[in-house]
Design a protein around this motif. Structure first.
Motif, PDB file in Angstrom:
ATOM      1  N   ALA A  78       0.827  -1.214   0.000  1.00 39.76           N
ATOM      2  CA  ALA A  78       0.000   0.000   0.000  1.00 39.76           C
ATOM      3  C   ALA A  78       0.857   1.258   0.000  1.00 39.76           C
ATOM      4  O   ALA A  78       0.482   2.272  -0.601  1.00 39.76           O
ATOM      5  CB  ALA A  78      -0.938   0.006   1.204  1.00 39.76           C
ATOM      6  N   THR A  81       1.950   1.600  -3.568  1.00 39.03           N
ATOM      7  CA  THR A  81       0.777   1.822  -4.416  1.00 39.03           C
ATOM      8  C   THR A  81       0.214   3.220  -4.216  1.00 39.03           C
ATOM      9  O   THR A  81      -0.159   3.903  -5.178  1.00 39.03           O
ATOM     10  CB  THR A  81      -0.311   0.779  -4.107  1.00 39.03           C
ATOM     11  OG1 THR A  81       0.229  -0.536  -4.243  1.00 39.03           O
ATOM     12  CG2 THR A  81      -1.494   0.926  -5.050  1.00 39.03           C
ATOM     13  N   SER A  82       0.143   3.666  -2.957  1.00 34.78           N
ATOM     14  CA  SER A  82      -0.451   4.972  -2.677  1.00 34.78           C
ATOM     15  C   SER A  82       0.414   6.110  -3.211  1.00 34.78           C
ATOM     16  O   SER A  82      -0.104   7.168  -3.568  1.00 34.78           O
ATOM     17  CB  SER A  82      -0.676   5.148  -1.167  1.00 34.78           C
ATOM     18  OG  SER A  82       0.555   5.202  -0.472  1.00 34.78           O
ATOM     19  N   THR A  90      -6.052   3.806  -4.035  1.00 31.89           N
ATOM     20  CA  THR A  90      -5.549   2.726  -3.189  1.00 31.89           C
ATOM     21  C   THR A  90      -6.645   2.224  -2.259  1.00 31.89           C
ATOM     22  O   THR A  90      -6.747   1.020  -1.979  1.00 31.89           O
ATOM     23  CB  THR A  90      -4.335   3.203  -2.376  1.00 31.89           C
ATOM     24  OG1 THR A  90      -3.321   3.654  -3.274  1.00 31.89           O
ATOM     25  CG2 THR A  90      -3.774   2.083  -1.514  1.00 31.89           C
ATOM     26  N   ALA A  94      -8.144  -1.581  -2.099  1.00 34.92           N
ATOM     27  CA  ALA A  94      -8.275  -2.348  -0.856  1.00 34.92           C
ATOM     28  C   ALA A  94      -9.649  -2.989  -0.753  1.00 34.92           C
ATOM     29  O   ALA A  94      -9.789  -4.159  -0.360  1.00 34.92           O
ATOM     30  CB  ALA A  94      -8.022  -1.445   0.350  1.00 34.92           C
ATOM     31  N   TYR A 127      -3.853  -3.229   3.171  1.00 33.71           N
ATOM     32  CA  TYR A 127      -4.037  -1.994   2.400  1.00 33.71           C
ATOM     33  C   TYR A 127      -4.881  -0.988   3.162  1.00 33.71           C
ATOM     34  O   TYR A 127      -4.538   0.191   3.274  1.00 33.71           O
ATOM     35  CB  TYR A 127      -4.709  -2.313   1.057  1.00 33.71           C
ATOM     36  CG  TYR A 127      -3.759  -2.530  -0.086  1.00 33.71           C
ATOM     37  CD1 TYR A 127      -3.347  -1.479  -0.888  1.00 33.71           C
ATOM     38  CD2 TYR A 127      -3.274  -3.802  -0.383  1.00 33.71           C
ATOM     39  CE1 TYR A 127      -2.478  -1.674  -1.946  1.00 33.71           C
ATOM     40  CE2 TYR A 127      -2.402  -4.019  -1.441  1.00 33.71           C
ATOM     41  CZ  TYR A 127      -2.004  -2.945  -2.220  1.00 33.71           C
ATOM     42  OH  TYR A 127      -1.138  -3.134  -3.261  1.00 33.71           O
ATOM     43  N   ILE A 131      -3.658   2.821   4.521  1.00 31.76           N
ATOM     44  CA  ILE A 131      -4.018   3.992   3.734  1.00 31.76           C
ATOM     45  C   ILE A 131      -5.064   4.877   4.403  1.00 31.76           C
ATOM     46  O   ILE A 131      -5.043   6.105   4.240  1.00 31.76           O
ATOM     47  CB  ILE A 131      -4.494   3.561   2.317  1.00 31.76           C
ATOM     48  CG1 ILE A 131      -4.498   4.769   1.380  1.00 31.76           C
ATOM     49  CG2 ILE A 131      -5.853   2.890   2.376  1.00 31.76           C
ATOM     50  CD1 ILE A 131      -3.169   5.442   1.212  1.00 31.76           C
TER      51      ILE A 131
END
Length: 510
Positions: A78, A81-82, A90, A94, A127, A131
Protein backbone atom coordinates in the motif's frame (compact mmCIF):
# COMPACT_ATOMS: atom_id res chain seq x y z
CA UNK A 1 -8.74 44.01 19.84
CA UNK A 2 -7.75 42.46 16.51
CA UNK A 3 -6.74 39.21 18.15
CA UNK A 4 -10.01 39.05 20.04
CA UNK A 5 -11.99 39.46 16.81
CA UNK A 6 -10.06 36.87 14.87
CA UNK A 7 -11.87 33.72 16.07
CA UNK A 8 -15.23 35.17 15.12
CA UNK A 9 -13.91 36.09 11.67
CA UNK A 10 -12.62 32.63 10.84
CA UNK A 11 -15.27 30.52 12.52
CA UNK A 12 -17.69 30.20 9.55
CA UNK A 13 -14.98 28.97 7.20
CA UNK A 14 -13.64 26.66 9.83
CA UNK A 15 -16.98 24.94 10.38
CA UNK A 16 -17.62 24.41 6.67
CA UNK A 17 -14.16 23.07 6.00
CA UNK A 18 -14.22 20.72 8.96
CA UNK A 19 -17.50 19.33 7.60
CA UNK A 20 -15.90 18.69 4.21
CA UNK A 21 -12.86 17.04 5.81
CA UNK A 22 -15.26 15.13 8.07
CA UNK A 23 -17.03 13.66 5.02
CA UNK A 24 -13.71 12.69 3.41
CA UNK A 25 -12.47 11.10 6.64
CA UNK A 26 -15.66 9.05 7.02
CA UNK A 27 -15.41 7.66 3.50
CA UNK A 28 -11.71 6.83 3.82
CA UNK A 29 -12.10 5.30 7.27
CA UNK A 30 -14.95 3.04 6.20
CA UNK A 31 -12.31 0.68 4.84
CA UNK A 32 -11.54 -0.15 8.47
CA UNK A 33 -15.00 -1.72 8.80
CA UNK A 34 -13.58 -4.58 6.73
CA UNK A 35 -10.93 -5.43 9.34
CA UNK A 36 -13.30 -4.92 12.26
CA UNK A 37 -15.95 -7.16 10.73
CA UNK A 38 -13.41 -9.92 10.12
CA UNK A 39 -12.15 -9.76 13.72
CA UNK A 40 -15.65 -9.72 15.21
CA UNK A 41 -17.21 -12.37 12.99
CA UNK A 42 -14.33 -14.83 13.44
CA UNK A 43 -14.73 -14.80 17.22
CA UNK A 44 -18.11 -16.53 16.90
CA UNK A 45 -17.71 -18.24 13.53
CA UNK A 46 -14.63 -20.07 14.83
CA UNK A 47 -16.85 -22.09 17.17
CA UNK A 48 -18.80 -23.48 14.21
CA UNK A 49 -15.80 -23.77 11.87
CA UNK A 50 -14.00 -26.01 14.35
CA UNK A 51 -17.03 -28.26 14.69
CA UNK A 52 -17.84 -28.40 10.97
CA UNK A 53 -14.32 -28.82 9.56
CA UNK A 54 -13.11 -30.84 12.59
CA UNK A 55 -9.88 -28.90 13.00
CA UNK A 56 -7.53 -28.85 15.99
CA UNK A 57 -6.92 -25.99 18.44
CA UNK A 58 -3.60 -25.25 16.73
CA UNK A 59 -5.27 -25.08 13.31
CA UNK A 60 -7.92 -22.79 14.81
CA UNK A 61 -5.25 -20.49 16.30
CA UNK A 62 -3.51 -20.26 12.93
CA UNK A 63 -6.80 -19.56 11.16
CA UNK A 64 -7.67 -16.79 13.61
CA UNK A 65 -4.32 -15.04 13.59
CA UNK A 66 -2.83 -15.67 10.15
CA UNK A 67 -4.79 -12.80 8.59
CA UNK A 68 -2.56 -10.41 10.54
CA UNK A 69 0.56 -11.92 8.99
CA UNK A 70 -0.95 -11.85 5.50
CA UNK A 71 -1.86 -8.20 5.99
CA UNK A 72 1.86 -7.35 6.04
CA UNK A 73 1.93 -7.89 2.29
CA UNK A 74 -0.90 -5.41 1.83
CA UNK A 75 0.48 -2.80 4.20
CA UNK A 76 3.91 -2.68 2.52
CA UNK A 77 2.39 -2.80 -0.96
CA UNK A 78 0.00 0.00 0.00
CA UNK A 79 2.87 2.39 0.70
CA UNK A 80 4.22 2.04 -2.81
CA UNK A 81 0.78 1.82 -4.42
CA UNK A 82 -0.45 4.97 -2.68
CA UNK A 83 2.60 6.92 -3.85
CA UNK A 84 2.06 5.59 -7.37
CA UNK A 85 -1.70 5.81 -8.07
CA UNK A 86 -2.73 8.08 -5.18
CA UNK A 87 -4.36 7.60 -1.81
CA UNK A 88 -7.93 7.54 -3.15
CA UNK A 89 -7.54 4.75 -5.71
CA UNK A 90 -5.55 2.73 -3.19
CA UNK A 91 -8.62 2.73 -0.93
CA UNK A 92 -10.74 1.44 -3.84
CA UNK A 93 -8.15 -1.27 -4.51
CA UNK A 94 -8.28 -2.35 -0.86
CA UNK A 95 -12.05 -2.75 -1.03
CA UNK A 96 -11.82 -4.87 -4.19
CA UNK A 97 -9.23 -7.21 -2.67
CA UNK A 98 -11.25 -7.68 0.52
CA UNK A 99 -14.37 -8.43 -1.55
CA UNK A 100 -12.54 -11.28 -3.25
CA UNK A 101 -11.30 -12.63 0.10
CA UNK A 102 -14.73 -12.56 1.74
CA UNK A 103 -16.25 -14.26 -1.32
CA UNK A 104 -13.67 -17.06 -1.13
CA UNK A 105 -14.18 -17.58 2.60
CA UNK A 106 -17.96 -17.67 2.20
CA UNK A 107 -17.72 -20.46 -0.38
CA UNK A 108 -14.85 -22.38 1.26
CA UNK A 109 -15.38 -26.15 1.08
CA UNK A 110 -12.38 -27.12 3.23
CA UNK A 111 -9.69 -25.75 5.54
CA UNK A 112 -7.24 -25.08 2.68
CA UNK A 113 -9.70 -22.96 0.69
CA UNK A 114 -10.67 -21.10 3.85
CA UNK A 115 -7.00 -20.31 4.51
CA UNK A 116 -6.59 -19.03 0.93
CA UNK A 117 -9.59 -16.75 1.44
CA UNK A 118 -7.95 -15.49 4.64
CA UNK A 119 -4.80 -14.74 2.64
CA UNK A 120 -6.63 -12.62 0.07
CA UNK A 121 -8.70 -10.84 2.72
CA UNK A 122 -5.54 -10.24 4.76
CA UNK A 123 -3.86 -8.43 1.87
CA UNK A 124 -6.94 -6.19 1.57
CA UNK A 125 -6.92 -5.52 5.30
CA UNK A 126 -3.23 -4.51 5.13
CA UNK A 127 -4.04 -1.99 2.40
CA UNK A 128 -6.96 -0.55 4.35
CA UNK A 129 -5.05 -0.29 7.64
CA UNK A 130 -2.20 1.64 6.09
CA UNK A 131 -4.02 3.99 3.73
CA UNK A 132 -7.06 5.13 5.74
CA UNK A 133 -5.12 6.96 8.53
CA UNK A 134 -2.63 8.42 6.03
CA UNK A 135 -5.31 9.88 3.76
CA UNK A 136 -7.35 11.20 6.68
CA UNK A 137 -4.34 12.88 8.30
CA UNK A 138 -3.38 14.50 5.00
CA UNK A 139 -6.81 16.08 4.37
CA UNK A 140 -7.54 17.13 7.96
CA UNK A 141 -7.02 20.67 9.34
CA UNK A 142 -4.71 20.72 12.37
CA UNK A 143 -7.57 21.87 14.64
CA UNK A 144 -9.57 18.67 14.00
CA UNK A 145 -6.92 16.16 12.93
CA UNK A 146 -7.10 14.10 16.12
CA UNK A 147 -10.89 13.89 15.83
CA UNK A 148 -10.83 12.93 12.16
CA UNK A 149 -7.82 10.58 12.23
CA UNK A 150 -9.44 8.54 14.99
CA UNK A 151 -12.18 7.51 12.57
CA UNK A 152 -10.39 4.34 11.33
CA UNK A 153 -10.46 2.99 14.89
CA UNK A 154 -14.13 4.04 15.21
CA UNK A 155 -15.01 2.01 12.13
CA UNK A 156 -12.87 -0.94 13.24
CA UNK A 157 -14.99 -1.05 16.38
CA UNK A 158 -18.20 -0.62 14.39
CA UNK A 159 -17.07 -3.49 12.16
CA UNK A 160 -16.36 -5.66 15.22
CA UNK A 161 -19.87 -4.94 16.49
CA UNK A 162 -21.35 -5.86 13.10
CA UNK A 163 -19.36 -9.10 13.20
CA UNK A 164 -20.73 -9.95 16.65
CA UNK A 165 -24.27 -9.17 15.51
CA UNK A 166 -23.73 -11.37 12.44
CA UNK A 167 -22.63 -14.21 14.73
CA UNK A 168 -25.79 -13.84 16.78
CA UNK A 169 -28.10 -13.42 13.76
CA UNK A 170 -26.87 -16.42 11.77
CA UNK A 171 -26.02 -18.77 14.64
CA UNK A 172 -29.37 -20.58 14.22
CA UNK A 173 -28.69 -21.56 10.59
CA UNK A 174 -27.56 -25.12 9.83
CA UNK A 175 -23.94 -25.77 10.87
CA UNK A 176 -22.52 -26.01 7.32
CA UNK A 177 -24.32 -22.84 6.21
CA UNK A 178 -24.15 -20.54 9.24
CA UNK A 179 -20.43 -19.73 9.44
CA UNK A 180 -20.18 -19.43 5.63
CA UNK A 181 -22.93 -16.81 5.59
CA UNK A 182 -21.22 -14.99 8.49
CA UNK A 183 -17.95 -14.73 6.54
CA UNK A 184 -19.32 -14.28 3.02
CA UNK A 185 -21.71 -11.44 3.80
CA UNK A 186 -18.67 -9.27 4.61
CA UNK A 187 -18.17 -8.86 0.84
CA UNK A 188 -21.25 -6.65 0.49
CA UNK A 189 -20.01 -3.42 2.17
CA UNK A 190 -16.78 -3.41 0.13
CA UNK A 191 -18.73 -2.94 -3.13
CA UNK A 192 -20.59 0.10 -1.79
CA UNK A 193 -17.38 1.48 -0.31
CA UNK A 194 -15.44 1.24 -3.58
CA UNK A 195 -18.13 3.23 -5.41
CA UNK A 196 -18.48 5.91 -2.71
CA UNK A 197 -14.75 6.57 -2.41
CA UNK A 198 -14.55 7.61 -6.06
CA UNK A 199 -16.30 10.85 -5.08
CA UNK A 200 -13.53 11.86 -2.66
CA UNK A 201 -10.79 14.38 -3.52
CA UNK A 202 -7.19 13.23 -3.70
CA UNK A 203 -4.79 14.00 -0.85
CA UNK A 204 -3.25 17.50 -1.30
CA UNK A 205 0.12 16.22 -0.16
CA UNK A 206 0.14 13.49 -2.82
CA UNK A 207 -0.93 16.07 -5.44
CA UNK A 208 2.03 18.30 -4.49
CA UNK A 209 4.39 15.32 -4.69
CA UNK A 210 3.18 14.87 -8.28
CA UNK A 211 3.54 18.59 -9.10
CA UNK A 212 -0.21 19.22 -9.38
CA UNK A 213 -0.21 22.46 -7.39
CA UNK A 214 -3.52 23.85 -8.71
CA UNK A 215 -5.41 20.71 -7.70
CA UNK A 216 -3.68 20.74 -4.30
CA UNK A 217 -4.71 24.38 -3.72
CA UNK A 218 -8.37 23.50 -4.36
CA UNK A 219 -8.34 20.65 -1.84
CA UNK A 220 -6.41 22.67 0.76
CA UNK A 221 -8.91 25.52 0.35
CA UNK A 222 -11.72 23.13 1.23
CA UNK A 223 -9.98 21.41 4.16
CA UNK A 224 -8.08 24.23 5.91
CA UNK A 225 -9.50 26.43 8.65
CA UNK A 226 -8.66 29.69 6.79
CA UNK A 227 -7.24 30.76 3.40
CA UNK A 228 -4.09 31.87 5.20
CA UNK A 229 -3.67 28.42 6.69
CA UNK A 230 -4.20 26.84 3.25
CA UNK A 231 -1.43 29.02 1.75
CA UNK A 232 0.90 28.29 4.66
CA UNK A 233 0.25 24.55 4.42
CA UNK A 234 0.93 24.60 0.67
CA UNK A 235 4.26 26.32 1.28
CA UNK A 236 5.15 23.82 4.00
CA UNK A 237 4.20 20.84 1.83
CA UNK A 238 6.22 22.19 -1.10
CA UNK A 239 9.22 22.60 1.18
CA UNK A 240 8.78 19.08 2.57
CA UNK A 241 8.48 17.74 -0.97
CA UNK A 242 11.63 19.56 -2.08
CA UNK A 243 9.87 21.94 -4.50
CA UNK A 244 11.46 25.44 -4.53
CA UNK A 245 9.14 28.13 -3.06
CA UNK A 246 9.42 30.28 -6.20
CA UNK A 247 8.26 27.40 -8.42
CA UNK A 248 4.54 27.94 -9.01
CA UNK A 249 1.87 27.15 -11.58
CA UNK A 250 -0.98 24.73 -12.18
CA UNK A 251 1.38 21.84 -12.88
CA UNK A 252 5.10 22.01 -12.19
CA UNK A 253 7.96 19.68 -12.96
CA UNK A 254 8.87 17.90 -9.74
CA UNK A 255 12.63 17.56 -9.16
CA UNK A 256 13.76 14.10 -10.11
CA UNK A 257 14.93 13.40 -6.60
CA UNK A 258 11.26 13.57 -5.49
CA UNK A 259 10.02 10.64 -7.56
CA UNK A 260 10.18 8.72 -4.29
CA UNK A 261 13.66 7.24 -4.43
CA UNK A 262 12.82 4.13 -2.45
CA UNK A 263 16.38 3.23 -1.53
CA UNK A 264 17.00 6.71 -0.09
CA UNK A 265 13.75 6.65 1.89
CA UNK A 266 14.80 3.35 3.48
CA UNK A 267 18.22 4.82 4.23
CA UNK A 268 16.83 7.96 5.92
CA UNK A 269 14.25 6.05 7.96
CA UNK A 270 15.89 2.69 8.69
CA UNK A 271 19.53 2.29 7.71
CA UNK A 272 21.12 5.57 8.83
CA UNK A 273 18.49 7.75 10.51
CA UNK A 274 19.28 10.92 12.42
CA UNK A 275 18.58 10.81 16.19
CA UNK A 276 15.30 12.67 15.64
CA UNK A 277 14.20 10.34 12.84
CA UNK A 278 15.12 7.33 14.96
CA UNK A 279 12.94 8.62 17.79
CA UNK A 280 10.06 9.22 15.35
CA UNK A 281 10.42 5.66 14.04
CA UNK A 282 10.57 4.11 17.51
CA UNK A 283 7.53 6.13 18.57
CA UNK A 284 5.53 5.02 15.53
CA UNK A 285 6.52 1.35 15.88
CA UNK A 286 6.34 1.30 19.68
CA UNK A 287 2.79 2.58 19.99
CA UNK A 288 1.61 -0.01 17.44
CA UNK A 289 3.47 -2.80 19.24
CA UNK A 290 2.07 -2.01 22.67
CA UNK A 291 -1.47 -1.52 21.34
CA UNK A 292 -1.56 -5.20 20.41
CA UNK A 293 0.89 -6.68 22.94
CA UNK A 294 -1.38 -5.57 25.80
CA UNK A 295 -3.84 -8.28 24.74
CA UNK A 296 -6.77 -6.59 23.01
CA UNK A 297 -7.09 -9.25 20.30
CA UNK A 298 -7.05 -12.00 22.91
CA UNK A 299 -10.15 -10.41 24.44
CA UNK A 300 -11.90 -9.55 21.17
CA UNK A 301 -11.14 -12.69 19.16
CA UNK A 302 -11.54 -15.15 22.01
CA UNK A 303 -14.22 -13.39 24.05
CA UNK A 304 -16.59 -16.41 23.86
CA UNK A 305 -13.80 -18.60 25.27
CA UNK A 306 -13.01 -16.00 27.97
CA UNK A 307 -16.66 -15.77 29.03
CA UNK A 308 -16.95 -19.55 28.96
CA UNK A 309 -13.99 -19.73 31.33
CA UNK A 310 -15.81 -17.17 33.50
CA UNK A 311 -18.74 -19.58 33.89
CA UNK A 312 -21.13 -18.68 31.04
CA UNK A 313 -21.98 -21.89 29.18
CA UNK A 314 -25.06 -21.23 27.00
CA UNK A 315 -24.23 -20.42 23.33
CA UNK A 316 -26.85 -17.65 23.24
CA UNK A 317 -25.50 -16.12 26.46
CA UNK A 318 -21.92 -16.34 25.16
CA UNK A 319 -22.74 -14.57 21.90
CA UNK A 320 -25.01 -12.07 23.68
CA UNK A 321 -22.31 -11.15 26.20
CA UNK A 322 -19.83 -10.88 23.34
CA UNK A 323 -22.19 -8.43 21.61
CA UNK A 324 -22.11 -6.36 24.81
CA UNK A 325 -18.32 -6.15 24.43
CA UNK A 326 -18.79 -4.81 20.91
CA UNK A 327 -21.33 -2.21 22.06
CA UNK A 328 -19.00 -1.07 24.86
CA UNK A 329 -16.04 -0.69 22.47
CA UNK A 330 -18.11 1.27 19.96
CA UNK A 331 -19.63 3.66 22.51
CA UNK A 332 -16.32 4.53 24.15
CA UNK A 333 -14.48 5.01 20.87
CA UNK A 334 -17.09 7.63 19.99
CA UNK A 335 -16.35 9.40 23.28
CA UNK A 336 -12.63 9.34 22.45
CA UNK A 337 -13.12 11.08 19.10
CA UNK A 338 -14.45 14.19 20.86
CA UNK A 339 -11.68 14.26 23.46
CA UNK A 340 -8.58 13.85 21.27
CA UNK A 341 -8.38 17.48 20.16
CA UNK A 342 -9.66 18.89 23.46
CA UNK A 343 -7.73 16.91 26.05
CA UNK A 344 -4.69 15.96 23.97
CA UNK A 345 -3.00 12.67 23.06
CA UNK A 346 -0.79 12.14 26.12
CA UNK A 347 -3.39 12.58 28.90
CA UNK A 348 -5.84 10.27 27.15
CA UNK A 349 -3.15 7.71 26.35
CA UNK A 350 -1.73 7.53 29.88
CA UNK A 351 -5.18 7.42 31.50
CA UNK A 352 -6.30 4.74 29.06
CA UNK A 353 -3.34 2.44 29.66
CA UNK A 354 -3.57 2.97 33.44
CA UNK A 355 -7.21 1.83 33.35
CA UNK A 356 -6.28 -1.15 31.17
CA UNK A 357 -3.68 -2.28 33.71
CA UNK A 358 -6.21 -2.25 36.56
CA UNK A 359 -8.83 -4.01 34.39
CA UNK A 360 -6.42 -6.72 33.25
CA UNK A 361 -5.39 -7.44 36.83
CA UNK A 362 -9.07 -7.67 37.81
CA UNK A 363 -9.86 -9.99 34.89
CA UNK A 364 -6.86 -12.20 35.62
CA UNK A 365 -7.71 -12.40 39.32
CA UNK A 366 -11.36 -13.23 38.65
CA UNK A 367 -10.51 -15.98 36.15
CA UNK A 368 -7.86 -17.41 38.49
CA UNK A 369 -10.37 -17.72 41.34
CA UNK A 370 -12.88 -19.39 39.01
CA UNK A 371 -10.24 -21.85 37.78
CA UNK A 372 -9.43 -22.85 41.36
CA UNK A 373 -13.10 -23.70 42.02
CA UNK A 374 -14.06 -25.88 39.03
CA UNK A 375 -16.88 -27.65 40.88
CA UNK A 376 -18.86 -24.62 41.93
CA UNK A 377 -19.69 -21.17 40.57
CA UNK A 378 -18.28 -18.16 42.41
CA UNK A 379 -20.77 -15.34 41.63
CA UNK A 380 -18.51 -12.48 42.71
CA UNK A 381 -15.56 -13.80 40.69
CA UNK A 382 -17.74 -14.20 37.61
CA UNK A 383 -18.99 -10.64 38.10
CA UNK A 384 -15.45 -9.29 38.49
CA UNK A 385 -14.27 -11.11 35.34
CA UNK A 386 -17.16 -9.82 33.19
CA UNK A 387 -16.97 -6.27 34.58
CA UNK A 388 -13.19 -6.20 34.11
CA UNK A 389 -13.55 -7.32 30.50
CA UNK A 390 -16.02 -4.50 29.80
CA UNK A 391 -13.79 -1.99 31.60
CA UNK A 392 -10.73 -3.17 29.68
CA UNK A 393 -12.30 -2.68 26.25
CA UNK A 394 -13.74 0.68 27.39
CA UNK A 395 -10.35 1.99 28.56
CA UNK A 396 -8.68 0.66 25.40
CA UNK A 397 -11.25 2.33 23.15
CA UNK A 398 -11.08 5.71 24.85
CA UNK A 399 -7.31 6.06 24.44
CA UNK A 400 -4.80 3.50 23.18
CA UNK A 401 -7.09 2.17 20.43
CA UNK A 402 -7.69 5.39 18.45
CA UNK A 403 -4.54 7.28 19.48
CA UNK A 404 -2.29 4.60 17.97
CA UNK A 405 -3.60 5.36 14.48
CA UNK A 406 -3.76 9.11 15.04
CA UNK A 407 -0.22 9.33 16.40
CA UNK A 408 1.48 7.10 13.85
CA UNK A 409 -0.16 8.93 10.94
CA UNK A 410 1.00 12.31 12.31
CA UNK A 411 4.64 11.95 13.25
CA UNK A 412 6.41 10.80 10.05
CA UNK A 413 7.73 13.49 7.64
CA UNK A 414 6.06 13.57 4.22
CA UNK A 415 8.81 11.88 2.20
CA UNK A 416 8.91 8.85 4.55
CA UNK A 417 5.26 8.85 5.63
CA UNK A 418 4.06 6.02 3.40
CA UNK A 419 6.94 3.73 4.45
CA UNK A 420 6.74 4.79 8.12
CA UNK A 421 3.02 4.09 8.33
CA UNK A 422 3.50 0.77 6.53
CA UNK A 423 6.14 -0.23 9.10
CA UNK A 424 3.78 0.80 11.91
CA UNK A 425 1.01 -1.36 10.48
CA UNK A 426 3.52 -4.20 10.11
CA UNK A 427 4.45 -3.90 13.79
CA UNK A 428 0.75 -3.85 14.68
CA UNK A 429 -0.18 -6.88 12.58
CA UNK A 430 2.82 -9.04 13.51
CA UNK A 431 2.17 -8.45 17.20
CA UNK A 432 -1.54 -9.09 16.75
CA UNK A 433 -0.77 -12.28 14.86
CA UNK A 434 1.52 -13.52 17.64
CA UNK A 435 -1.13 -12.78 20.28
CA UNK A 436 -3.92 -14.38 18.22
CA UNK A 437 -1.98 -17.51 17.30
CA UNK A 438 -0.61 -18.20 20.79
CA UNK A 439 -3.52 -17.39 23.11
CA UNK A 440 -5.00 -20.91 23.35
CA UNK A 441 -1.55 -22.48 23.77
CA UNK A 442 -0.61 -19.79 26.32
CA UNK A 443 -3.71 -20.43 28.42
CA UNK A 444 -2.92 -24.16 28.44
CA UNK A 445 0.66 -23.42 29.55
CA UNK A 446 0.10 -20.79 32.27
CA UNK A 447 -3.73 -20.81 32.68
CA UNK A 448 -6.10 -18.21 31.27
CA UNK A 449 -5.69 -16.06 34.40
CA UNK A 450 -1.92 -16.21 34.04
CA UNK A 451 -2.18 -15.08 30.41
CA UNK A 452 -4.01 -11.90 31.43
CA UNK A 453 -1.55 -11.25 34.25
CA UNK A 454 1.14 -11.38 31.55
CA UNK A 455 -0.75 -8.86 29.39
CA UNK A 456 -1.08 -6.61 32.45
CA UNK A 457 2.71 -6.65 32.83
CA UNK A 458 3.12 -5.64 29.18
CA UNK A 459 0.63 -2.79 29.73
CA UNK A 460 2.81 -1.49 32.59
CA UNK A 461 5.80 -1.37 30.24
CA UNK A 462 3.61 0.41 27.68
CA UNK A 463 2.68 3.12 30.20
CA UNK A 464 6.36 3.75 31.03
CA UNK A 465 7.27 3.92 27.31
CA UNK A 466 4.49 6.39 26.51
CA UNK A 467 5.27 8.58 29.51
CA UNK A 468 8.99 8.87 28.74
CA UNK A 469 9.06 8.77 24.94
CA UNK A 470 5.98 10.31 23.29
CA UNK A 471 5.57 14.13 23.10
CA UNK A 472 2.18 15.82 22.80
CA UNK A 473 1.23 16.43 19.14
CA UNK A 474 -2.15 18.12 19.49
CA UNK A 475 -2.56 21.22 17.28
CA UNK A 476 0.75 20.84 15.42
CA UNK A 477 0.86 20.86 11.62
CA UNK A 478 2.14 17.69 9.98
CA UNK A 479 5.10 19.58 8.50
CA UNK A 480 6.17 20.91 11.92
CA UNK A 481 5.70 17.60 13.73
CA UNK A 482 9.32 16.47 13.42
CA UNK A 483 10.53 19.45 15.46
CA UNK A 484 8.82 17.96 18.53
CA UNK A 485 11.29 15.10 18.24
CA UNK A 486 14.30 17.41 17.84
CA UNK A 487 14.54 17.40 14.03
CA UNK A 488 15.92 20.41 12.15
CA UNK A 489 14.31 21.83 8.99
CA UNK A 490 16.96 20.15 6.84
CA UNK A 491 16.27 16.75 8.40
CA UNK A 492 12.59 17.00 7.52
CA UNK A 493 13.29 17.45 3.80
CA UNK A 494 14.26 14.68 1.39
CA UNK A 495 17.77 15.19 0.06
CA UNK A 496 19.53 13.69 -2.89
CA UNK A 497 23.03 12.28 -2.68
CA UNK A 498 24.61 15.36 -4.24
CA UNK A 499 23.10 17.67 -1.67
CA UNK A 500 24.38 15.52 1.18
CA UNK A 501 27.84 15.22 -0.37
CA UNK A 502 28.01 19.00 -0.77
CA UNK A 503 27.08 19.51 2.90
CA UNK A 504 29.72 17.04 3.98
CA UNK A 505 32.30 18.81 1.83
CA UNK A 506 31.40 22.20 3.29
CA UNK A 507 31.60 20.78 6.81
CA UNK A 508 35.03 19.33 6.07
CA UNK A 509 36.41 22.63 4.75
CA UNK A 510 35.22 24.40 7.86
Amino acid sequence: MASAALPAAVEPGKKGNVKFAFACAILASMTSILLGYDIGVMSGASLYIKEDLRITDVQLEVLMGILNVYSLIGSFAAGRTSDWIGRRYTIVFAAVIFFAGAFLMGFAVNYGMLMFGRFVAGVGVGYALMIAPVYTAEVSPASARGFLTSFPEVFINFGILLGYVSNYAFSHLPLRLGWRVMLGIGAAPSVVLALMVLGMPESPRWLVMKGRLADAKVVLGKTSDTPEEAAEKLADIKAAAGIPPELDGDVVAVPKKQNNDEARVWKELILSPTPAMRRILLSGLGIHFFQQASGIDAVVLYSPRVFKAAGITSSNQLLGTTCAVGVTKTLFILVATFLLDRVGRRPLLLSSVGGMIVSLVGLAAGLTVIEHHPDGKIPWAIGVAIASTMAYVAFFSIGLGPITWVYSSEVFPLHVRALGCALGVASNRVTSGVISMTFISLTKAITIGGAFFLYAGVAVLAWVFFFTFLPETRGQTLEAMGKLFGATDDELKPQDGATKDKKLEMAATK
